[in-house]
Each structure stands twice: as structure tokens, then as C-alpha cells.
Design an enzyme around this catalytic site. Structure first.
Site, mmCIF file in Angstrom:
data_model
loop_
_atom_site.group_PDB
_atom_site.id
_atom_site.type_symbol
_atom_site.label_atom_id
_atom_site.label_comp_id
_atom_site.label_asym_id
_atom_site.label_seq_id
_atom_site.Cartn_x
_atom_site.Cartn_y
_atom_site.Cartn_z
ATOM 1 N N SER A 234 0.836 -1.198 0.000
ATOM 2 C CA SER A 234 0.000 0.000 0.000
ATOM 3 C C SER A 234 0.868 1.245 0.000
ATOM 4 C CB SER A 234 -0.878 0.034 1.247
ATOM 5 O OG SER A 234 -0.098 0.323 2.399
ATOM 6 N N ASP A 235 0.338 2.336 -0.570
ATOM 7 C CA ASP A 235 0.946 3.622 -0.269
ATOM 8 C C ASP A 235 0.777 3.846 1.234
ATOM 9 O OD1 ASP A 235 2.165 6.091 -0.510
ATOM 10 O OD2 ASP A 235 0.945 6.739 -2.204
ATOM 11 N N TRP A 236 1.605 4.723 1.787
ATOM 12 C CA TRP A 236 1.689 4.854 3.250
ATOM 13 C C TRP A 236 0.380 5.403 3.832
ATOM 14 C CZ3 TRP A 236 5.121 2.093 1.585
ATOM 15 C CH2 TRP A 236 6.281 1.747 2.248
#
Length: 826
Positions: A234-236
């Protein structure tokens, strides 16, 4: 599509399966959740070390956000794409793998292959191009280079993450055809050509489903159709729901320790909400990545002998000069020699010539050990006494982090005021993520951090100081408290403390050369339930603001006294950065006025544009030359001297169209009621400019060198275009260097249906290749036309359709400068 497995792959798979079989549910779910900001937990029971990730894409920052841990800073991704050279991109990737290994990083969070849908996209400097084919080719080279060094990549941000406004929540609405032909295309090409070991899913939603839960795009297309077998991270903070994420194909939720996976995922399995087989598949993907990078015991890494060592500074300089795009030249470049009694006199003008902007803002930030600004580069390259400098106009209307002249350190105290640790702060900025704290300091004991030290100004006058960050601050200068209050946020963004604008808090009269005590105290409050613990703030500063009219007048006088005036104009990190989009395409401050005035005083004016993506150039017809230098990386000034003096020619071609805001066909980047419709369909970039019949300032593919090229012939051959890439039609273009010096040309091939079709672009890039030749030399360039160049996505059948008919195959120097053409019937 991603390729068949080799015996070595099969051997790694056997180790992965054996390791997976030894893990219980709690260990498996723990492995899928970040243990901190940048890493996954080690599992000693299966011989698995902790897997470490780091931001890219122009360098490898590592796990510490500090100038104490320097990195090579390459030119921006737009610059790399401007080279139109996948082999050079591969060399860049090889260097970054070397940097990653030096910093004990296993996975680089790059490259960014989202498209330049609109020139207003604030993060476009971090992406390559408006064209999916060029993006896929450059991205493939980059991934191949990084992974040739045994380091993984995560191609991002999957998918349609093409603007920054409301990026955490926006629902982008676009047709399946636009997805397939434009936004998915670079990812598809990179999976096929480079076999990346990772991909990063974006914050945004696509057609109603957030990307970290998008079963159709991730499981059915990315993994199913394309055969991707890497990790999906995932993106953060993007992962929002445990069941939705695992069902949607998300393998790793970052960062930790608070994520939707880990204990929450184990609970969901025990409650019967998720099948453990889903967890096993995600763990299998993580273990496969670990095996590939060499941190799973018993598995031979993909790369056992890293490539030869790369000279990072030399490569950064080479990429920069190869990326510079000379869009206009009326004989001003290269700089003349021996004119006048003292040689050729050059007036260098612009704040960015002295304090260069070498990279874009946001998570792409790295800290190079040195930066060569244009002033230093030209001073070293030109004869002594031939160069003068004037500021002219300063684009930095806002404060910047306290860097030049400041000597600071961080002092950490507990609630009683006792010092519990210290750390360095070489650029006046604190960015501690997760448990990345000074030795002896914990979040439980930390109450305040004080940036303290001295400032020795380089100019006398009224200096402005301020604060970047959120919360309670006390700002003291030379014993006087100037601010003691709470600084509040303006929007719901977990990264605002890092990416938000500094706020002015003090104006102090200081004397150049004198040393003053400064301190900025911040009381730490980490919100309860925050997904990650971040401490981010900075002391900000701005030099005395001189009368703008006076600065421009000084620049005009300097220009009038010189043979050539070189004006460096630039954007700032409040114009181009992660976290927000652009409101317009104008240069900040009074830089346009400066160029008008200098050009009126000296017709031999050269303008260097230090911007990561398009800006308006209202003076472009008034000056003798315009050179686009992008964000040129740490060696930018040296590379600029190479190009201006003629030691090397500018090698770049435009990877995206440059034009005015008013004329740009696609400008909607702000959602309405949470939704952003891509109403333009497949018409973005040059496709849209041609459809609308609009003329940009400089067209896609444009770029001049220091020699001339004649396109002598074009021939088609090699078989059936429908047979597929590598076995389809070939295009042979003969070009001749008709100038007086050796040079490099980028031969571009565009495909256009002979019978116009309103549903398809007028033409599109189908192939390109670089070629070098000496004066008078002719070279044959052979390019293959891939099958995909003749296909469209048919939404009614859900399949690619080969469109038969007659096509013009044209070769030339840009989308509008086509020199030779032939017709093909397929």
C-alpha cells in the site's frame, strides 16, 4: 505475460513454500504489516531477516530523513524521460541499487509511472511523461537497472494517481478504454518487459473502489491477465479495511505498527471473515520478494554478483546534460569565445543560479553530500573575470528551511526538562518517523525537542524567521522570544507537518558576518490513535527582502555590460511538490518581468528554466535561447556549464507538451463532491492538443542540439504488423548529420490512421531510438512497430482489437516536425 519461471525461480519457490509451511497464523499476519515506518518484521524461526524499504526515485534516502545520511541525487524523473534513452535509465537504476545496498535497503519505492494528465498536477516532476509508451520504456529501463543490482522496485502509484488534490479520498471516474490505453499501459509494459518485484497501490479510488481494495484491477488484471507475481504494498496509510484489502489483493499494509493487518487480520481469519488461504497467498508473495533480494535463508538471491561500481557524481552529471532540452536557439548557444578584449563576458542572473533547486518536494527528497549550482558550475568552466552575477528576482516568496549559515542541533527533553538525548539537524529540519529517534529517546519519554544553535547571516538587513509544523512552539532569537503559541493546521492531511508551508513568526535586524543564538522549541503531541508516529517540524528563514525594482535594475545593468546574459528562472517547493496541485503555470515572483527587462537590454539573452514540469514562457520569442534544465540533480550546475560552453550538446527532447494554462486542453484536477471525472477519455497530452487544434509553446518530442539533421528516407518491411512486437513491421529511417559537429538525434516514429476516426487520436508515438553520428555521416535506424500500436480497447467485448486499415508511418523530430513518411496497410 510476466515470463516463465527458470530453474532458479523454482528453487526459490520451494524454499518459500517450505518457509510458509512453518508459520502459524499470527506470524503470517504479522509479516504483512509494517513493523515501523520502513520495514517488515524479521521471522528468525524461518531464517527471514527484516525487509527494508526506502523512498526514491532520484536517490535512496534510506530509513533516516536527514542530511546526516547523504545520498546521490539524480535529475528528476521528467529529466530522465527527456533523455528518451531507456539504456540510460537502466544505468540510473543500477546506480540506485548500489546506493540501496550501501544503505542496507532491499526495496526502492519507485519508479512513479503515473501520467501527466494535466500540466497542473503538482507531482508531475516525479513522473515521466504524458505518453504511456515513452513512460513504459523509460520505466522498464529503470526497473531493469535497479533489479540488476539485486534490489526490488515497487512501480507506483497503481493506478490513476495523476493529481494531488484530495489524493487520499478522491474517486477518479474513467472509462475502461482510457484505463487500458493510457493509465494502465505503462504498468503493463513494465510488468512484461522488466518483471518488477513489487507494485504500490495508490490512495485514490477508481470508479468507486479504493485502490488498496480493487479486486478487478489488482487480482484480475495485474495478477491475472499480466501474470504479476510480486508484492503489492500500500501507499503509506492508504490501507483502510482489513477484509477489503486482503480480498482486493493487497499483500502489505504500510507503515506500522498500527495497520489494518497484523492482529486485525488474524482476528478476521479466526472469525471466518477471511480465508487463511488468502493470507497464505499474500505471505507467499512477501517471502518470494525476500528470497529474490537475499534475506530468506536457504534461497539464492536473484543477483549473486552485483554490477560493477558506478561513479554516482559522474552519472548524475551525464544524465543532467543529456536531459536538458534546448527548445529555442537563435545562435546564442554554445557561448561564443574570444569576443572582446577580455574574452566573452557572461552575466549570470537569477536567485536559482546561486541557490539551485535540484529536486522536487515531498517524499522524493534526498540529501546529497554536495550540490553544484549554476554559479559554481559556470565559475569553474569560464575564464576568470568573464562572469558576473546578479540576483535579479527571487522566486522564493516564502521561507525555506534554515540551512545556509545555520549550525543547529536537536536537544530532546522529558516532561521534567531533563535532557534525554541529542541529535544533529544539519538543515534546520526534524523529520523523525516511527521509532527513528535519537539514541536514548523514546516516544513515551519525549516531551519536547529544541532546535538550538547559531546563525551567521551572509547579508545584513531584516531577516524573516518562521516555523514549519503543527503544535506548540517557542521561537527565540538572540535571547528575545518572538513566538510562544500553537501553530494549527489548515487541512486534514496526516503529512501536513512535513509538506505544509512555513509560517512567518519573526522579523529581526541582523548584520552579515555576526553570529546570533537561535532556538525553536516544540512540545511533542502524537494524536491518540494516529496510524503512525511522526515528529516533523523545521526552523524556516528568508534573507532580507530587497526592493524588487532595484534588483531588476541591477540585473539589467549587468546584462547590458555582458556579451551574453544567462537568466536562470525557477519554480519553488510551494509550486511543485507532493501534497498539492498547481493553481496556474506561471513562474513565481517577478521572474517573467525580469526576463522581459534583461532581454530588452541584451538581445543575446539565454534563459534556463529550472522547473520539473511545464511553466508558461511569455517572453520566449524575445530571447535568443531557451534551455529547460528540469530539476537537474546535485551536479546540475556542472552539467549546465558543459552544455552552455559547448563541451557537450543538450541531449533532451520534450517528454510532455509545454503550453499556456489557458490553451491546455485538460486542466480539471480539483474534485467536485469527492469525484474527478476523466471526461477527456483517451485525449490527454499531445493527443488532446491535436484534437482541439491548439498550438502549444513547444510540442511533444521537440528539442534542438548543436548540429543539424536531415531525414533522407523511410522504408517499411519485416512482415505483418499484426504478428506482434519483435516480429511485426520494421521501420528503417536514414538520417544524416548535416551539421558541423558530432551529435545525437532521437528518431521518433508516429502512427496515424489515414482515415480520420474521432474516437482515436490523430496520431501517437509508436517507436523511438537514439542515434549518434559525426558530421556528414548517415546512419540507418531500424525500429519495430509493436502490435499494440495498432490496437484499441473494445469496451463491448472487453478485449484488445487490432484495427485494420491504412496508416501513415511518419518519422521526425517531434509530434509536429515529421520529416519522412510512408503508408502501411494492415
Amino acid at each position: 505475460m510476466a515470463g516463465t519461471r527458470t530453474p532458479a525461480d523454482e528453487a526459490r519457490e520451494a524454499v518459500v513454500e517450505a518457509a510458509l509451511g512453518k508459520l502459524d497464523l499470527d506470524a503470517k499476519t504479522r509479516l504483512l504489516a509494517g513493523q515501523d515506518m520502513w520495514s517488515l518484521p524479521a521471522l528468525p524461526e524461518i531464517g527471514l531477516k527484516s525487509l527494508v524499504m526506502s523512498d526514491g526515485p532520484i536517490g535512496v534516502r534510506g530509513v533516516h530523513w536527514t542530511a546526516d545520511d547523504p545520498s546521490i541525487a539524480l535529475p528528476s524523473p521528467t529529466a530522465l524521460a527527456a533523455t528518451w534513452d531507456p539504456a540510460l535509465a537502466r544505468r540510473a537504476g543500477t546506480l540506485l541499487a548500489q546506493e540501496a545496498r550501501r544503505k542496507q535497503v532491499h526495496v526502492l519505492l519507485a519508479p512513479t509511472v503515473n501520467l501527466h494528465r494535466s500540466p497542473l498536477g503538482g507531482r508531475h516532476f516525479e513522473a515521466y511523461s504524458e505518453d504511456p509508451y515513452l513512460t513504459g520504456e523509460i520505466g522498464s529501463g529503470y526497473v531493469q537497472g535497479v533489479q540488476s543490482g539485486g534490489v526490488g522496485t515497487t512501480v507506483k502509484h497503481f493506478v490513476a494517481n495523476d493529481a494531488e488534490t484530495d489524493r487520499f479520498t478522491v474517486n477518479n471516474l474513467l472509462s475502461e478504454r482510457a484505463l487500458r490505453e493510457l493509465y494502465l499501459a505503462p504498468f503493463e509494459a513494465i510488468v512484461a518487459n522488466a518483471h518488477p518485484w513489487g507494485i504500490m497501490t495508490a490512495y485514490n479510488s477508481v470508479n468507486g473502489t479504493t485502490m488498496t481494495e480493487h479486486h478487478h484491477l489488482v487480482n484480475e488484471i495485474l495478477r491475472g491477465e499480466w501474470g504479476f507475481d510480486g508484492v503489492n504494498v500500500s501507499d503509506w496509510t492508504a490501507a483502510r479495511a482489513t477484509v477489503g484489502a486482503v480480498e482486493g489483493g493487497l499483500d502489505v499494509a504500510m507503515p506500522g505498527p498500527r495497520t489494518v493487518y497484523g492482529e486485525a487480520l488474524a482476528t478476521a481469519v479466526r472469525a471466518g471473515e477471511v480465508e487463511e488461504a488468502k493470507v497464505d497467498e499474500a505471505v507467499r508473495n512477501v517471502l518470494r520478494l525476500a528470497a529474490r533480494v537475499g534475506i530468506l535463508e536457504g534461497a539464492e538471491p536473484v543477483v549473486t554478483e552485483p554490477p560493477a561500481t558506478v561513479d554516482g557524481e559522474a552519472l548524475a552529471r551525464e544524465i543532467a546534460r543529456r536531459s536538458f532540452v534546448l527548445v529555442r536557439n537563435q545562435g546564442a548557444l554554445p557561448l561564443g569565445e574570444g569576443r572582446g578584449e577580455g574574452g566573452h563576458k557572461v552575466a549570470l542572473i537569477g536567485a536559482a543560479a546561486r541557490d539551485a533547486r535540484v529536486l522536487g518536494g515531498g517524499s522524493a527528497t534526498v540529501f546529497p553530500s554536495r550540490v553544484v549550482p549554476p554559479l559554481d558550475g559556470l565559475t569553474a568552466a569560464l575564464p576568470e573575470g568573464s562572469l558576473t552575477y546578479a540576483v535579479g528576482a527571487d522566486p522564493n516568496e516564502e521561507l525555506a528551511v534554515a540551512d545556509r549559515g545555520f549550525t543547529l542541533r536537536a536537544v530532546c527533553r522529558d516532561r521534567a526538562g531533563t535532557v534525554i538525548g541529542t541529535g544533529s539537524a544539519p538543515n534546520g529540519q526534524i523529520q523523525w518517523m516511527g521509532d527513528d529517534l535519537p539514541e536514548g529517546v523514546t516516544h513515551a519519554t519525549l516531551h519536547s525537542v529544541e532546535l538550538t544553535g547559531t546563525f551567521t547571516p551572509r547579508e545584513s538587513g531584516t531577516h524573516t524567521l518562521g516555523i514549519k509544523g503543527l503544535g506548540a512552539f517557542t521561537l527565540t532569537v538572540d535571547g528575545t522570544v518572538h513566538f510562544d503559541d500553537i501553530q494549527r493546521g489548515t487541512k486534514d492531511d496526516p503529512f501536513e507537518a512535513f509538506f505544509g508551508a512555513p509560517v512567518e513568526r519573526a522579523q529581526v535586524d541582523l548584520v552579515a558576518g555576526e553570529t546570533y543564538e537561535v532556538a525553536l522549541r516544540h512540545v511533542i503531541v502524537v494524536p491518540e490513535g494516529a496510524p503512525l508516529k511522526m515528529i516533523g517540524f523545521a526552523l524556516a528563514h528568508q534573507d532580507p527582502r530587497r526592493d524588487p525594482d532595484e534588483l531588476i535594475a541591477e540585473a539589467v545593468e549587468a546584462a547590458r555590460a555582458a556579451d551574453t546574459a544567462v537568466v536562470v528562472v525557477a519554480t519553488t517547493d510551494r509550486v511543485e511538490s507532493e501534497g498539492f496541485d498547481r493553481k496556474d503555470l506561471r513562474l513565481p515572483g517577478r521572474q517573467d518581468e525580469l526576463v522581459h527587462a534583461v532581454a530588452a537590454a541584451n538581445p543575446n539573452t539565454v534563459v534556463v528554466v529550472n522547473a520539473g514540469s511545464p511553466v508558461e514562457l511569455p517572453w520566449r520569442e524575445e530571447v535568443a535561447a531557451v534551455l529547460l534544465s528540469w530539476f537537474p540533480g546535485q551536479e546540475g550546475g556542472a552539467a549546465l556549464a558543459d552544455v552552455l560552453t559547448g563541451a557537450h550538446e543538450p541531449g533532451g527532447r520534450l517528454p510532455t507538451t509545454w503550453g499556456s494554462h489557458a490553451a491546455a486542453p485538460v486542466t480539471q484536477v480539483v474534485p467536485a463532491d469527492g469525484e474527478l471525472p476523466y471526461t477527456e477519455g483517451v485525449f490527454i497530452g499531445y493527443r488532446a492538443w491535436e484534437k482541439e487544434g491548439r498550438t502549444p509553446s513547444y510540442a511533444f518530442g521537440h528539442g534542438l542540439g548543436y548540429t543539424d539533421w536531415t531525414y533522407e528516407s523511410i522504408e517499411l518491411g519485416g512482415g505483418d504488423a499484426g504478428a506482434g512486437a519483435g516480429s511485426g513491421t520494421t521501420v528503417t529511417v536514414r538520417v544524416r548529420n548535416s551539421g558541423a559537429r558530432a551529435g545525437r538525434e532521437v528518431v521518433q516514429v508516429y502512427l496515424a490512421p489515414v482515415e480520420a476516426d474521432a474516437e482515436r487520436p490523430a496520431r501517437w508515438l509508436a517507436a523511438f531510438a537514439g542515434v549518434e553520428a559525426g558530421p556528414g555521416e548517415s546512419v540507418d535506424v531500424v525500429l519495430a512497430l509493436p502490435r499494440r500500436a495498432f490496437e484499441v480497447w473494445d469496451e463491448s467485448t472487453g478485449a484488445w482489437v487490432f484495427v485494420k486499415g491504412s496508416y501513415e508511418v511518419a518519422a521526425g523530430r517531434s509530434i509536429v516536425d515529421r520529416r519522412v513518411a510512408a503508408t502501411i496497410n494492415v
